[in-house]
Motif scaffolding. Structure first.
Motif, PDB file in Angstrom:
ATOM      1  N   VAL A   1      -2.184   2.843  46.470  1.00 38.98           N
ATOM      2  CA  VAL A   1      -3.161   2.198  47.422  1.00 38.98           C
ATOM      3  C   VAL A   1      -4.434   2.863  47.897  1.00 38.98           C
ATOM      4  CG1 VAL A   1      -3.770   0.367  49.039  1.00 38.98           C
ATOM      5  CG2 VAL A   1      -1.550   0.331  48.082  1.00 38.98           C
ATOM      6  N   GLY A   2      -5.523   3.050  47.092  1.00 40.38           N
ATOM      7  CA  GLY A   2      -6.637   3.848  47.534  1.00 40.38           C
ATOM      8  C   GLY A   2      -6.211   5.007  47.507  1.00 40.38           C
ATOM      9  N   GLU A   3      -6.513   5.740  48.253  1.00 45.84           N
ATOM     10  CA  GLU A   3      -5.976   7.411  48.709  1.00 45.84           C
ATOM     11  C   GLU A   3      -5.029   7.610  48.844  1.00 45.84           C
ATOM     12  OE1 GLU A   3      -8.316   9.888  47.783  1.00 45.84           O
ATOM     13  OE2 GLU A   3      -9.663   8.053  47.007  1.00 45.84           O
ATOM     14  N   PRO A   4      -4.161   8.388  48.333  1.00 48.07           N
ATOM     15  CA  PRO A   4      -2.589   8.804  48.586  1.00 48.07           C
ATOM     16  C   PRO A   4      -2.402   9.459  49.891  1.00 48.07           C
ATOM     17  CG  PRO A   4      -3.493  10.286  46.971  1.00 48.07           C
ATOM     18  CD  PRO A   4      -4.683   9.276  47.341  1.00 48.07           C
ATOM     19  N   THR A   5      -2.799   8.959  51.268  1.00 47.45           N
ATOM     20  CA  THR A   5      -3.094   9.844  52.275  1.00 47.45           C
ATOM     21  C   THR A   5      -1.628  10.084  52.913  1.00 47.45           C
ATOM     22  OG1 THR A   5      -2.518   7.415  53.333  1.00 47.45           O
ATOM     23  CG2 THR A   5      -4.737   8.174  52.985  1.00 47.45           C
ATOM     24  N   ASN A   6      -0.479   9.504  52.434  1.00 49.63           N
ATOM     25  CA  ASN A   6       0.854  10.045  52.972  1.00 49.63           C
ATOM     26  C   ASN A   6       1.742  10.658  51.905  1.00 49.63           C
ATOM     27  OD1 ASN A   6       1.039   7.657  51.335  1.00 49.63           O
ATOM     28  ND2 ASN A   6       2.968   7.313  52.356  1.00 49.63           N
ATOM     29  N   PHE A   7       0.991  11.136  50.695  1.00 50.89           N
ATOM     30  CA  PHE A   7       1.777  11.790  49.608  1.00 50.89           C
ATOM     31  C   PHE A   7       2.228  12.968  49.947  1.00 50.89           C
ATOM     32  CE2 PHE A   7       2.323  13.603  45.366  1.00 50.89           C
ATOM     33  CZ  PHE A   7       3.300  12.970  45.021  1.00 50.89           C
ATOM     34  N   GLU A   8       1.392  13.835  50.639  1.00 52.68           N
ATOM     35  CA  GLU A   8       1.932  15.286  50.676  1.00 52.68           C
ATOM     36  C   GLU A   8       2.975  15.257  51.779  1.00 52.68           C
ATOM     37  OE1 GLU A   8       0.892  18.148  49.357  1.00 52.68           O
ATOM     38  OE2 GLU A   8      -0.209  17.001  48.072  1.00 52.68           O
ATOM     39  N   ALA A   9       3.090  14.205  52.901  1.00 56.95           N
ATOM     40  CA  ALA A   9       4.246  14.070  53.858  1.00 56.95           C
ATOM     41  C   ALA A   9       5.560  13.955  52.788  1.00 56.95           C
ATOM     42  CB  ALA A   9       4.070  13.228  54.809  1.00 56.95           C
ATOM     43  N   ILE A  10       5.317  12.885  51.803  1.00 54.77           N
ATOM     44  CA  ILE A  10       6.421  12.646  50.895  1.00 54.77           C
ATOM     45  C   ILE A  10       7.091  13.900  50.088  1.00 54.77           C
ATOM     46  CG2 ILE A  10       7.328  11.220  48.959  1.00 54.77           C
ATOM     47  CD1 ILE A  10       5.597   9.043  50.116  1.00 54.77           C
ATOM     48  N   VAL A  11       6.261  14.299  49.762  1.00 57.15           N
ATOM     49  CA  VAL A  11       6.595  15.836  49.034  1.00 57.15           C
ATOM     50  C   VAL A  11       7.147  16.847  49.865  1.00 57.15           C
ATOM     51  CG1 VAL A  11       5.370  17.899  47.764  1.00 57.15           C
ATOM     52  CG2 VAL A  11       4.710  15.553  47.249  1.00 57.15           C
TER      53      VAL A  11
ATOM     54  N   GLY B   1      18.586 -10.699  38.315  1.00 56.07           N
ATOM     55  CA  GLY B   1      19.465  -9.423  38.698  1.00 56.07           C
ATOM     56  C   GLY B   1      18.988  -8.125  39.364  1.00 56.07           C
ATOM     57  N   HIS B   2      17.519  -8.402  39.871  1.00 60.68           N
ATOM     58  CA  HIS B   2      16.799  -7.140  40.485  1.00 60.68           C
ATOM     59  C   HIS B   2      16.274  -7.725  41.828  1.00 60.68           C
ATOM     60  CE1 HIS B   2      17.289  -5.041  36.866  1.00 60.68           C
ATOM     61  NE2 HIS B   2      16.637  -5.929  36.183  1.00 60.68           N
ATOM     62  N   ILE B   3      15.945  -6.734  42.696  1.00 57.64           N
ATOM     63  CA  ILE B   3      15.068  -6.817  43.846  1.00 57.64           C
ATOM     64  C   ILE B   3      14.057  -5.691  44.032  1.00 57.64           C
ATOM     65  CG2 ILE B   3      17.024  -8.069  45.283  1.00 57.64           C
ATOM     66  CD1 ILE B   3      16.979  -5.513  46.854  1.00 57.64           C
ATOM     67  N   THR B   4      13.200  -6.061  44.891  1.00 57.38           N
ATOM     68  CA  THR B   4      12.170  -5.039  45.020  1.00 57.38           C
ATOM     69  C   THR B   4      12.061  -4.698  46.446  1.00 57.38           C
ATOM     70  OG1 THR B   4       9.641  -4.110  44.850  1.00 57.38           O
ATOM     71  CG2 THR B   4      10.170  -6.333  44.924  1.00 57.38           C
ATOM     72  N   GLU B   5      12.267  -3.379  46.894  1.00 60.60           N
ATOM     73  CA  GLU B   5      12.301  -3.369  48.244  1.00 60.60           C
ATOM     74  C   GLU B   5      11.836  -1.785  48.604  1.00 60.60           C
ATOM     75  OE1 GLU B   5      15.862  -2.211  51.759  1.00 60.60           O
ATOM     76  OE2 GLU B   5      16.322  -2.654  49.783  1.00 60.60           O
ATOM     77  N   THR B   6      10.966  -1.585  49.547  1.00 60.25           N
ATOM     78  CA  THR B   6      10.238  -0.424  49.943  1.00 60.25           C
ATOM     79  C   THR B   6      11.291   0.705  50.499  1.00 60.25           C
ATOM     80  OG1 THR B   6       9.785  -1.212  52.228  1.00 60.25           O
ATOM     81  CG2 THR B   6       7.951  -1.209  50.778  1.00 60.25           C
ATOM     82  N   ILE B   7      11.201   1.949  50.153  1.00 58.96           N
ATOM     83  CA  ILE B   7      12.143   3.045  50.527  1.00 58.96           C
ATOM     84  C   ILE B   7      11.703   3.434  52.034  1.00 58.96           C
ATOM     85  CG2 ILE B   7      13.005   5.112  50.156  1.00 58.96           C
ATOM     86  CD1 ILE B   7      12.419   4.511  47.180  1.00 58.96           C
ATOM     87  N   GLU B   8      12.522   3.437  52.899  1.00 54.78           N
ATOM     88  CA  GLU B   8      12.230   3.966  54.466  1.00 54.78           C
ATOM     89  C   GLU B   8      11.409   5.111  54.443  1.00 54.78           C
ATOM     90  OE1 GLU B   8      14.628   4.299  58.524  1.00 54.78           O
ATOM     91  OE2 GLU B   8      15.378   3.005  57.229  1.00 54.78           O
ATOM     92  N   GLY B   9      10.714   5.345  55.178  1.00 54.55           N
ATOM     93  CA  GLY B   9       9.933   6.780  55.247  1.00 54.55           C
ATOM     94  C   GLY B   9       9.151   7.135  54.241  1.00 54.55           C
ATOM     95  N   MET B  10       8.893   6.243  53.081  1.00 53.01           N
ATOM     96  CA  MET B  10       8.169   6.509  52.042  1.00 53.01           C
ATOM     97  C   MET B  10       7.116   5.424  51.605  1.00 53.01           C
ATOM     98  SD  MET B  10      10.939   8.209  49.176  1.00 53.01           S
ATOM     99  CE  MET B  10      10.946   9.958  49.447  1.00 53.01           C
ATOM    100  N   ILE B  11       6.494   4.975  52.664  1.00 48.51           N
ATOM    101  CA  ILE B  11       5.299   3.972  52.772  1.00 48.51           C
ATOM    102  C   ILE B  11       4.272   4.617  53.782  1.00 48.51           C
ATOM    103  CG2 ILE B  11       6.545   2.349  51.801  1.00 48.51           C
ATOM    104  CD1 ILE B  11       6.485   1.139  54.603  1.00 48.51           C
ATOM    105  N   PRO B  12       3.186   4.285  53.781  1.00 46.07           N
ATOM    106  CA  PRO B  12       2.330   4.825  54.871  1.00 46.07           C
ATOM    107  C   PRO B  12       2.569   4.410  56.104  1.00 46.07           C
ATOM    108  CG  PRO B  12       1.213   3.742  53.174  1.00 46.07           C
ATOM    109  CD  PRO B  12       2.445   3.457  52.693  1.00 46.07           C
ATOM    110  N   GLU B  13       2.362   5.106  57.041  1.00 45.26           N
ATOM    111  CA  GLU B  13       2.406   4.731  58.515  1.00 45.26           C
ATOM    112  C   GLU B  13       1.689   3.552  58.762  1.00 45.26           C
ATOM    113  OE1 GLU B  13       1.641   6.659  62.962  1.00 45.26           O
ATOM    114  OE2 GLU B  13       2.110   8.153  61.269  1.00 45.26           O
ATOM    115  N   GLY B  14       2.036   2.607  59.426  1.00 36.86           N
ATOM    116  CA  GLY B  14       1.454   1.192  59.763  1.00 36.86           C
ATOM    117  C   GLY B  14       1.458   0.406  58.705  1.00 36.86           C
TER     118      GLY B  14
END
Length: 140
Positions: A110-120, A56-69
């Motif tokens: 994954v490793g260093e949170p390189t995109n976290f500040e952009a998400i915040v 009854g579930h799926i897993t899907e990334t959230i657009e704009g909330m994953i690293p560039e590339g």
């Protein structure tokens, strides 16, 4: 002597390739009613993440909330799922679309949170805001 050098080179190349594959880990997330456990997972570059008990579930990334590339994913409803090796450092937010209103989501670091500040800086709301807070706590 040429044969010996070629053989030695082949053996060294193969051992480097297989040692990387052997060192990669698979991290398991379980779907439980309307929550993923654990909600935040820290992994190394090259590791994979698998979701189990996905009835009854799926897993899907959230657009704009994953690293560039990075490549996002979307599993099939009700099927266990394993990512390809995660090779781009950063923070990956994901959700169970049918249960997103109940806050069913999670985060992979994954490793260093390189995109976290952009998400915040994007000032997420609702369930994404809760995931952001859980991620901040996990990064301390």
């Amino acid at each position: 002597m040429k044969y010996g050098k070629s053989l030695l080179g082949a053996v060294l190349a193969a051992s480097a390739f297989f040692s990387t594959a052997i060192m990669a880990a698979d991290h398991v997330v379980k779907a439980q009613v309307t929550a993923f456990k654990p909600m935040v997972v820290k992994v190394a570059v090259g590791d994979t993440v698998s979701w189990e008990t996905m009835n009854g579930h799926i897993t899907e990334t959230i657009e704009g909330m994953i690293p560039e590339g990075a490549e996002g994913w979307m599993s099939k409803m009700g099927e266990n799922y394993t990512t390809a090796p995660l090779t781009v450092e950063g923070v990956y937010f994901y959700k169970c679309t049918p249960h997103w209103g109940a806050g069913m989501g999670g985060v992979i670091i994954v490793g260093e949170p390189t995109n976290f500040e952009a998400i915040v800086a994007s000032k997420p709301k609702g369930a994404a805001k809760r995931l952001m807070k859980k991620t901040k706590k996990a990064l301390k």
